[in-house]
Motif scaffolding. Structure first.
Motif, PDB file in Angstrom:
ATOM      1  N   THR A  14      14.559  49.711  -4.366  1.00 39.70           N
ATOM      2  CA  THR A  14      13.270  50.091  -4.958  1.00 39.70           C
ATOM      3  C   THR A  14      12.246  50.536  -3.921  1.00 39.70           C
ATOM      4  O   THR A  14      11.219  51.091  -4.282  1.00 39.70           O
ATOM      5  CB  THR A  14      12.676  48.929  -5.779  1.00 39.70           C
ATOM      6  OG1 THR A  14      12.536  47.783  -4.934  1.00 39.70           O
ATOM      7  CG2 THR A  14      13.568  48.599  -6.967  1.00 39.70           C
ATOM      8  N   ASN A  35      18.240  49.043 -19.839  1.00 40.72           N
ATOM      9  CA  ASN A  35      17.243  48.102 -19.339  1.00 40.72           C
ATOM     10  C   ASN A  35      17.167  48.226 -17.832  1.00 40.72           C
ATOM     11  O   ASN A  35      18.209  48.316 -17.169  1.00 40.72           O
ATOM     12  CB  ASN A  35      17.613  46.652 -19.702  1.00 40.72           C
ATOM     13  CG  ASN A  35      17.571  46.425 -21.193  1.00 40.72           C
ATOM     14  OD1 ASN A  35      16.566  46.667 -21.832  1.00 40.72           O
ATOM     15  ND2 ASN A  35      18.676  45.974 -21.742  1.00 40.72           N
ATOM     16  N   GLU A  36      15.940  48.241 -17.298  1.00 39.38           N
ATOM     17  CA  GLU A  36      15.749  48.331 -15.855  1.00 39.38           C
ATOM     18  C   GLU A  36      14.722  47.303 -15.426  1.00 39.38           C
ATOM     19  O   GLU A  36      13.677  47.149 -16.057  1.00 39.38           O
ATOM     20  CB  GLU A  36      15.270  49.734 -15.473  1.00 39.38           C
ATOM     21  CG  GLU A  36      15.185  49.991 -13.985  1.00 39.38           C
ATOM     22  CD  GLU A  36      13.893  49.523 -13.333  1.00 39.38           C
ATOM     23  OE1 GLU A  36      13.908  49.257 -12.131  1.00 39.38           O
ATOM     24  OE2 GLU A  36      12.875  49.392 -14.045  1.00 39.38           O
ATOM     25  N   LYS A  37      15.043  46.571 -14.343  1.00 38.71           N
ATOM     26  CA  LYS A  37      14.103  45.610 -13.791  1.00 38.71           C
ATOM     27  C   LYS A  37      14.470  45.335 -12.336  1.00 38.71           C
ATOM     28  O   LYS A  37      15.624  45.024 -12.037  1.00 38.71           O
ATOM     29  CB  LYS A  37      14.118  44.303 -14.582  1.00 38.71           C
ATOM     30  CG  LYS A  37      13.090  43.308 -14.106  1.00 38.71           C
ATOM     31  CD  LYS A  37      13.068  42.060 -14.950  1.00 38.71           C
ATOM     32  CE  LYS A  37      11.999  41.130 -14.387  1.00 38.71           C
ATOM     33  NZ  LYS A  37      11.938  39.884 -15.095  1.00 38.71           N
ATOM     34  N   ASP A  38      13.488  45.468 -11.456  1.00 40.05           N
ATOM     35  CA  ASP A  38      13.634  45.081 -10.051  1.00 40.05           C
ATOM     36  C   ASP A  38      14.856  45.687  -9.367  1.00 40.05           C
ATOM     37  O   ASP A  38      15.588  44.998  -8.665  1.00 40.05           O
ATOM     38  CB  ASP A  38      13.676  43.551  -9.919  1.00 40.05           C
ATOM     39  CG  ASP A  38      12.431  42.880 -10.469  1.00 40.05           C
ATOM     40  OD1 ASP A  38      11.347  43.495 -10.387  1.00 40.05           O
ATOM     41  OD2 ASP A  38      12.552  41.758 -10.994  1.00 40.05           O
ATOM     42  N   LYS A  40      17.571  46.857 -10.714  1.00 46.71           N
ATOM     43  CA  LYS A  40      18.840  46.645 -11.422  1.00 46.71           C
ATOM     44  C   LYS A  40      18.745  47.296 -12.797  1.00 46.71           C
ATOM     45  O   LYS A  40      17.807  47.053 -13.550  1.00 46.71           O
ATOM     46  CB  LYS A  40      19.135  45.159 -11.556  1.00 46.71           C
ATOM     47  CG  LYS A  40      19.357  44.490 -10.222  1.00 46.71           C
ATOM     48  CD  LYS A  40      19.634  43.034 -10.360  1.00 46.71           C
ATOM     49  CE  LYS A  40      19.819  42.446  -8.969  1.00 46.71           C
ATOM     50  NZ  LYS A  40      20.000  41.029  -8.969  1.00 46.71           N
TER      51      LYS A  40
END
Length: 131
Positions: A14, A35-38, A40
């Motif tokens: 990121t 889904n996307e977060k941090d 991943k």
């Protein structure tokens, strides 16, 4: 016999990359959840119908933007996942694991004024960013 569901996991740095979106290449055959977060991303592609697949095919594209603050260098994109297929026979249906091969990759960020000055054993070097 055919693909039932595929889950794909992507990891990225990121500090250099910003996830923008996915484009559904096989969208007429699959429903997608992303889904996307941090750094991943999880993509779940579930078959709207039993979809027979053989060989290689493009399930989706992931689009990233290189951040203005990204330093020159190479940034890995790691892929993994799992899938299931529905197998039919005279006695009914069974769910079996798919054998899926994933190839991870990388993105190389170079400076905006990239200019090559010399050939080295590792490749070329830039006068401005040494990459």
């Amino acid at each position: 016999n055919g693909v039932y569901i595929v889950r794909i996991f992507m990891e990225y740095d990121t500090s250099a990359l910003k996830f923008m979106k996915t484009e559904n290449s096989a969208s007429d055959k699959f429903g997608y959840t992303v889904n996307e977060k941090d750094g991943k991303i999880t993509v779940i592609a579930d078959a709207r119908q039993i979809y027979n697949v053989s060989g290689n095919f493009e399930l989706f594209k992931a689009l990233f933007e290189i951040k203005d603050t990204a330093k020159t260098g190479q940034y890995d994109l790691t892929l993994s996942g799992e899938g299931s297929r529905l197998d039919s026979s005279d006695s009914g249906y069974s769910v079996e694991t798919l054998d899926i091969a994933f190839t991870s990759g990388s993105v190389t960020v170079i400076c905006e004024e990239h200019s090559f000055k010399e050939e080295t054993q590792d490749g070329t070097k830039c006068e401005n960013c040494e990459w």
